[in-house]
Motif scaffolding. Structure first.
Motif, PDB file in Angstrom:
ATOM      1  N   ALA A  48       0.839  -1.212   0.000  1.00  0.00           N
ATOM      2  CA  ALA A  48       0.000   0.000   0.000  1.00  0.00           C
ATOM      3  C   ALA A  48       0.868   1.255   0.000  1.00  0.00           C
ATOM      4  CB  ALA A  48      -0.945  -0.012   1.197  1.00  0.00           C
ATOM      5  N   ALA A  49       1.922   1.264   0.814  1.00  0.00           N
ATOM      6  CA  ALA A  49       2.814   2.433   0.863  1.00  0.00           C
ATOM      7  C   ALA A  49       3.580   2.585  -0.448  1.00  0.00           C
ATOM      8  CB  ALA A  49       3.777   2.304   2.049  1.00  0.00           C
ATOM      9  N   TYR A  50       4.036   1.469  -1.003  1.00  0.00           N
ATOM     10  CA  TYR A  50       4.748   1.499  -2.284  1.00  0.00           C
ATOM     11  C   TYR A  50       3.857   2.079  -3.389  1.00  0.00           C
ATOM     12  CZ  TYR A  50       6.169  -0.490  -6.768  1.00  0.00           C
ATOM     13  OH  TYR A  50       6.466  -0.666  -8.099  1.00  0.00           O
ATOM     14  N   LEU A  51       2.627   1.595  -3.463  1.00  0.00           N
ATOM     15  CA  LEU A  51       1.703   2.076  -4.491  1.00  0.00           C
ATOM     16  C   LEU A  51       1.433   3.571  -4.316  1.00  0.00           C
ATOM     17  CD1 LEU A  51       0.349   0.635  -6.864  1.00  0.00           C
ATOM     18  CD2 LEU A  51      -1.689   0.388  -5.452  1.00  0.00           C
ATOM     19  N   ALA A  52       1.252   4.019  -3.079  1.00  0.00           N
ATOM     20  CA  ALA A  52       1.024   5.446  -2.805  1.00  0.00           C
ATOM     21  C   ALA A  52       2.250   6.286  -3.151  1.00  0.00           C
ATOM     22  CB  ALA A  52       0.643   5.639  -1.339  1.00  0.00           C
ATOM     23  N   TRP A  53       3.427   5.688  -3.104  1.00  0.00           N
ATOM     24  CA  TRP A  53       4.669   6.402  -3.418  1.00  0.00           C
ATOM     25  C   TRP A  53       4.937   6.424  -4.913  1.00  0.00           C
ATOM     26  CZ3 TRP A  53       9.533   3.995  -4.910  1.00  0.00           C
ATOM     27  CH2 TRP A  53      10.631   4.871  -4.896  1.00  0.00           C
ATOM     28  N   VAL A  54       4.767   5.279  -5.591  1.00  0.00           N
ATOM     29  CA  VAL A  54       5.207   5.158  -6.980  1.00  0.00           C
ATOM     30  C   VAL A  54       4.175   5.656  -7.989  1.00  0.00           C
ATOM     31  CG1 VAL A  54       4.475   2.793  -7.515  1.00  0.00           C
ATOM     32  CG2 VAL A  54       6.568   3.683  -8.503  1.00  0.00           C
ATOM     33  N   VAL A  55       2.876   5.508  -7.705  1.00  0.00           N
ATOM     34  CA  VAL A  55       1.875   5.860  -8.717  1.00  0.00           C
ATOM     35  C   VAL A  55       1.786   7.365  -8.956  1.00  0.00           C
ATOM     36  CG1 VAL A  55      -0.577   5.807  -9.315  1.00  0.00           C
ATOM     37  CG2 VAL A  55       0.578   3.730  -8.595  1.00  0.00           C
ATOM     38  N   PRO A  56       1.684   8.189  -7.919  1.00  0.00           N
ATOM     39  CA  PRO A  56       1.732   9.610  -8.261  1.00  0.00           C
ATOM     40  C   PRO A  56       3.130  10.002  -8.707  1.00  0.00           C
ATOM     41  CG  PRO A  56       1.587   9.344  -5.876  1.00  0.00           C
ATOM     42  CD  PRO A  56       1.455   7.981  -6.490  1.00  0.00           C
ATOM     43  N   GLY A  57       4.139   9.321  -8.159  1.00  0.00           N
ATOM     44  CA  GLY A  57       5.521   9.653  -8.494  1.00  0.00           C
ATOM     45  C   GLY A  57       5.838  11.071  -8.096  1.00  0.00           C
ATOM     46  N   SER A  58       7.038  11.454  -8.302  1.00  0.00           N
ATOM     47  CA  SER A  58       7.433  12.824  -8.022  1.00  0.00           C
ATOM     48  C   SER A  58       7.083  13.685  -9.231  1.00  0.00           C
ATOM     49  CB  SER A  58       8.933  12.894  -7.767  1.00  0.00           C
ATOM     50  OG  SER A  58       9.367  14.233  -7.768  1.00  0.00           O
ATOM     51  N   PRO A  59       6.440  14.827  -9.010  1.00  0.00           N
ATOM     52  CA  PRO A  59       6.164  15.709 -10.149  1.00  0.00           C
ATOM     53  C   PRO A  59       7.447  16.157 -10.854  1.00  0.00           C
ATOM     54  CG  PRO A  59       5.049  16.494  -8.153  1.00  0.00           C
ATOM     55  CD  PRO A  59       5.917  15.341  -7.754  1.00  0.00           C
ATOM     56  N   ALA A  60       8.570  16.082 -10.148  1.00  0.00           N
ATOM     57  CA  ALA A  60       9.847  16.478 -10.739  1.00  0.00           C
ATOM     58  C   ALA A  60      10.373  15.425 -11.719  1.00  0.00           C
ATOM     59  CB  ALA A  60      10.883  16.725  -9.645  1.00  0.00           C
ATOM     60  N   ILE A  61       9.866  14.192 -11.644  1.00  0.00           N
ATOM     61  CA  ILE A  61      10.294  13.139 -12.576  1.00  0.00           C
ATOM     62  C   ILE A  61       9.240  13.079 -13.681  1.00  0.00           C
ATOM     63  CG2 ILE A  61      10.865  10.709 -12.880  1.00  0.00           C
ATOM     64  CD1 ILE A  61      11.645  10.657  -9.904  1.00  0.00           C
ATOM     65  N   THR A  62       9.549  13.739 -14.784  1.00  0.00           N
ATOM     66  CA  THR A  62       8.564  13.889 -15.851  1.00  0.00           C
ATOM     67  C   THR A  62       8.518  12.700 -16.801  1.00  0.00           C
ATOM     68  OG1 THR A  62      10.133  15.082 -17.252  1.00  0.00           O
ATOM     69  CG2 THR A  62       8.758  16.404 -15.762  1.00  0.00           C
ATOM     70  N   ASN A  63       9.567  11.881 -16.810  1.00  0.00           N
ATOM     71  CA  ASN A  63       9.606  10.738 -17.708  1.00  0.00           C
ATOM     72  C   ASN A  63      10.517   9.680 -17.112  1.00  0.00           C
ATOM     73  OD1 ASN A  63       9.296   9.065 -19.880  1.00  0.00           O
ATOM     74  ND2 ASN A  63      10.086  10.493 -21.392  1.00  0.00           N
ATOM     75  N   THR A  64      10.112   8.411 -17.232  1.00  0.00           N
ATOM     76  CA  THR A  64      10.960   7.310 -16.791  1.00  0.00           C
ATOM     77  C   THR A  64      10.891   6.191 -17.817  1.00  0.00           C
ATOM     78  OG1 THR A  64       9.255   6.106 -15.561  1.00  0.00           O
ATOM     79  CG2 THR A  64      10.462   7.795 -14.354  1.00  0.00           C
ATOM     80  N   GLN A  65      11.933   5.391 -17.809  1.00  0.00           N
ATOM     81  CA  GLN A  65      11.945   4.201 -18.658  1.00  0.00           C
ATOM     82  C   GLN A  65      12.823   3.162 -17.977  1.00  0.00           C
ATOM     83  OE1 GLN A  65      14.248   3.929 -22.451  1.00  0.00           O
ATOM     84  NE2 GLN A  65      12.205   3.731 -23.351  1.00  0.00           N
ATOM     85  N   HIS A  66      12.234   2.027 -17.656  1.00  0.00           N
ATOM     86  CA  HIS A  66      12.966   0.913 -17.067  1.00  0.00           C
ATOM     87  C   HIS A  66      13.194  -0.136 -18.151  1.00  0.00           C
ATOM     88  CE1 HIS A  66      11.317   2.928 -13.561  1.00  0.00           C
ATOM     89  NE2 HIS A  66      12.254   2.322 -12.851  1.00  0.00           N
ATOM     90  N   VAL A  67      14.453  -0.366 -18.482  1.00  0.00           N
ATOM     91  CA  VAL A  67      14.815  -1.344 -19.491  1.00  0.00           C
ATOM     92  C   VAL A  67      15.329  -2.582 -18.763  1.00  0.00           C
ATOM     93  CG1 VAL A  67      16.277  -1.844 -21.493  1.00  0.00           C
ATOM     94  CG2 VAL A  67      15.388   0.486 -21.127  1.00  0.00           C
TER      95      VAL A  67
END
Length: 180
Positions: A57-76
């Motif tokens: 639950a804490a992970y989902l609350a942390w990762v889904v909104p994400g930081s507004p400062a991180i505008t794009n991510t890509q996990h390869v």
């Protein structure tokens, strides 16, 4: 099919199901898609990224909104070493993650991290999902000021604005929603 061949076939299917869960989780993190993340993790899972540790639950609350400062991510995701043990598996997966960070005032940086996920997977009622994750960091690089590619690449303009990816509101949402 011999018992040996049947066991090999079942192990192949198990490894494929684990890899599919890894891909759903990476895409879910990149797109901040709670449903995809839920489909890859057990509700009682625990995640430890070093900078964050918590229950699902804490992970989902942390990762889904994400930081507004991180505008794009890509996990390869790279290769996965999978050790099956009945209804559990230990998995090490190579990962390179790109992040575009907005430091404010037009100062955006492209950063990249290389590391490995150490995952415990469990099969419950035939479904393989993540039960616990620890991230190991092998290297990190700040590539400096980010180029503005929102309008095109290498001096060539995009035909439409949807070609530039982003963490939320990305064209891929329409693509997988059947609209594109």
């Amino acid at each position: 099919m011999t018992n040996d061949r049947q066991a090999q076939f079942e192990a192949l299917l198990d490894r494929d199901a684990i890899r599919a869960a890894l891909v759903r989780l990476a895409r879910g993190e990149d797109r901040r898609d709670a449903a995809l993340i839920r489909s890859a993790c057990w509700p009682d899972s625990v995640t430890d990224y070093g900078v964050f540790r918590g229950d699902f639950a804490a992970y989902l609350a942390w990762v889904v909104p994400g930081s507004p400062a991180i505008t794009n991510t890509q996990h390869v995701l790279g290769q996965s070493h999978i050790e099956l043990a009945g209804e559990t598996a230990r998995v090490e997966t190579q990962v390179i993650s790109y992040h575009r960070i907005d430091y404010g005032g037009g100062d955006e940086h492209d950063t990249c991290i290389g590391g490995r996920y150490l995952d415990h997977f469990e099969r419950r009622e035939g479904d393989w999902r993540l039960a616990a994750r620890t991230m190991l960091y092998d290297w990190s690089q700040d590539w400096g000021a980010a180029a503005d590619w929102s309008q095109g690449l290498m001096g060539m303009a995009f035909r439409a604005p949807h070609f530039a990816g982003r963490a939320t509101g990305d064209w891929s949402e329409r693509f997988f929603g059947g609209e594109a």
